[in-house]
Design an enzyme around this catalytic site. Structure first.
Site, PDB file in Angstrom:
ATOM      1  N   GLY A  37     -50.799  13.905   5.288  1.00 14.86           N
ATOM      2  CA  GLY A  37     -51.697  13.274   4.343  1.00 14.86           C
ATOM      3  C   GLY A  37     -52.502  12.101   4.837  1.00 14.86           C
ATOM      4  N   LYS A 139     -28.950  10.509  10.839  1.00 13.79           N
ATOM      5  CA  LYS A 139     -27.695  11.219  11.096  1.00 13.79           C
ATOM      6  C   LYS A 139     -27.643  11.711  12.545  1.00 13.79           C
ATOM      7  CE  LYS A 139     -24.891  15.169   9.682  1.00 13.79           C
ATOM      8  NZ  LYS A 139     -24.645  16.209   8.644  1.00 13.79           N
ATOM      9  N   HIS A 275     -21.716 -31.201  -5.282  1.00 13.01           N
ATOM     10  CA  HIS A 275     -20.712 -30.144  -5.398  1.00 13.01           C
ATOM     11  C   HIS A 275     -20.912 -29.311  -6.658  1.00 13.01           C
ATOM     12  CE1 HIS A 275     -18.777 -31.596  -1.851  1.00 13.01           C
ATOM     13  NE2 HIS A 275     -18.486 -32.767  -2.395  1.00 13.01           N
ATOM     14  N   ASP A 477      -8.467 -36.269 -30.212  1.00 11.29           N
ATOM     15  CA  ASP A 477      -8.293 -37.288 -29.170  1.00 11.29           C
ATOM     16  C   ASP A 477      -9.511 -37.411 -28.258  1.00 11.29           C
ATOM     17  OD1 ASP A 477      -7.923 -34.851 -27.947  1.00 11.29           O
ATOM     18  OD2 ASP A 477      -5.946 -35.302 -27.115  1.00 11.29           O
TER      19      ASP A 477
END
Length: 523
Positions: A37, A139, A275, A477
């Protein structure tokens, strides 16, 4: 024999960068060129002699090019084991010629999706013949070289390849087809079928940057960038200067960018992270003011930290930042004077991100655990006015409500259990990562007191502040610790079985308290 001479090459590429030069170099060495192509057309226009695949197969391209290379004359030439007598006999019987090199890159599927193409166009950009040739050649890399990246054209341009080269090219080729298939699978699952959690979760990551080490020197590490034109983050930032980024630099810079992005449409804002936790966040009339206010929150933790800005870095802010040691600065952009000031700090990394990420964007986050992955949707929850429920007798003032919102935004990015005090658009104290909420509240108040002593202020900024809790107060608390620190307003999700007890304690202390109905655990 590990070195293979290239006698016939099949070239079929979507990205034609450099392919004409490669073909010309191969042709000059007597290599027969076979193509399809648009690639064949480009080579002929360059004056090269090219044999069409249809001539090789004695079958025309058909079905709008969907079928052209799926033929034994192509795949036999790729898969034949050259030193196997039976394979050689089959090639001889059927007139199959060996193909020693395949140069293929695939239809632009990701680019087609990114431009918003309709479903028919997306489907047409799923390559079939290309991946098949890539896999056949890879492959049989003992005899065939496969090139999927123009960056590797130089490897095959000399007209022969070694086994080690073919192994490396095959590994890269299988990675390319795996990535390609994962993008297609992801599009089908997430976009086309609307599955949030598909049956399998493909990951598409680009070639890694190998880092010096991981969180600690004995750990190995690499950074893989997420691919896709719409992706924006630390991985796509441009490093203007400074040392190589470390694993911890990248992790902390990401945390800083995620938080500062929450303020992308706000006044000039600065985030300082240490951190992966913010130690100071502030807005101001200028970036320099925002930086000074954020820095004042915790001058000790800011040393060696990561700074993120929501506006382009200017000279005044750059000059202020260079007053202490800083690891990384992240900003959308920087002016020339600011860059020049940073140039004197050769170890300081400057990352420019362009537009900041959208904090409300979707997507998934993932982390590994032993034996698997934990995957969830991003925490992109946004606090809206209709979510706010005042549960105390006293209503918050406008300033308290603004401070509540600010503290809530920051708390979303603090490791749980998270407590954040804020006042006048600046953090006063941050308590992160404790095993109970009471300790986080106490630590944040202590840090605010320490900051006031270092700055010479008459009182800590927790006096008259708003306090945010990333999850509900299980007991009163933690709330009482905030009262002791001087907070006058509270924002929290609510939902505890002891909400009534906590509300009563707030009323007794004269606090205004707002429930959001949304939790922001961050582990």
């Amino acid at each position: 024999m590990t070195t293979i001479s290239i006698r016939r090459a099949l070239l079929s590429v979507s990205d034609k960068t450099g392919v004409v030069d490669l073909a010309r170099t191969l042709a000059d060495q007597g290599v027969e060129l076979v193509s399809t192509g648009g690639t064949a057309k480009a080579l002929r226009e360059a004056g090269l002699t090219v044999r069409d695949v249809s001539d090789l197969t004695d079958f025309p391209e058909m079905m709008d090019g969907r079928v052209k290379t799926l033929h034994p004359m192509v795949h036999g030439g790729l898969l034949a084991v050259r030193d196997d007598a039976a394979h050689a006999a089959a090639m001889e019987e059927h007139g199959i010629g060996a193909i020693d090199l395949v140069v293929v890159n695939l239809y632009p599927f990701a680019q087609t999706v990114a431009k918003g193409a309709g479903r028919p166009e997306v489907i047409e950009n799923i390559d079939i013949g290309g991946p098949s040739m890539v896999r056949s050649a890879a492959k049989n890399h003992a005899f065939v070289a496969i090139v999927t990246d123009p960056a590797d054209y130089a490897v095959v341009a000399r007209g022969e390849t070694t086994l080690d080269e073919r192994k490396r090219l095959a590994a890269k080729a299988f990675a390319a087809t795996a990535t390609y298939d994962s993008m297609i699978a992801s599009w089908f699952g997430h976009t086309d079928q609307g599955e949030e959690f598909p049956a399998t979760l493909p990951l598409t990551l680009e070639a890694p940057t190998v880092l010096r080490y991981g969180e600690n020197p004995h750990q190995h590490a690499a950074f893989y960038r997420q691919s896709g034109s719409a992706v924006r983050g630390i991985g796509q930032a441009r490093q203007v200067q400074g040392k190589e980024l470390s694993y911890n630099n990248l992790n902390d810079a990401d945390a800083a960018l995620e938080l500062v992005s929450e303020f992308r449409d706000a006044a000039p804002s600065c985030v300082i992270v240490k951190h992966a936790n913010p130690c100071g966040v502030a807005t101001g009339a200028t970036l320099a003011e925002a930086y000074e206010a954020a820095f004042a929150c915790d001058t000790v933790s800011a040393f060696g930290g990561i700074i993120a800005l929501n506006r382009p870095l200017d000279a005044a802010t750059a000059k202020a930042i260079t007053g202490i040691f800083t690891e990384v600065v992240v900003a959308p952009d920087a002016d020339e004077e600011a860059i020049a000031l940073f140039a004197a700090k050769k170890n300081l990394r400057l990352l420019l991100t362009g537009a900041l990420p959208d904090p409300a964007r979707g997507g998934l986050t993932a982390k590994t655990i032993a034996g698997g992955w934990l995957v969830q949707s991003r925490d992109n929850g946004v606090l809206t006015d209709d979510m706010l429920e005042v549960v105390t007798k006293r209503q918050p003032t406008a300033q308290e409500l603004a401070d509540c919102r600010f503290a809530w935004t920051v708390a979303k990015h603090v490791k749980s259990n998270a407590i954040v005090y804020a006042k006048d658009g600046s953090t006063a104290g941050v308590g992160a990562g404790q095993m109970n909420r009471l300790e986080s509240a106490r630590i944040a108040a202590w840090k605010a007191k320490d900051a006031a002593e270092k700055a010479g202020w008459a009182e800590p900024r927790t006096i008259g502040s708003a306090v945010a809790s990333d999850a509900f107060f299980p007991f009163a608390d933690g709330l009482l610790a905030a009262v002791e620190a001087g907070a006058t307003a509270v924002i929290q999700p609510g939902g505890s079985i002891r909400d009534a007890e906590v509300i009563a304690a707030a009323d007794e202390a004269g606090l205004a308290m707002v429930f959001t109905g949304m939790r922001h655990f961050r582990h």
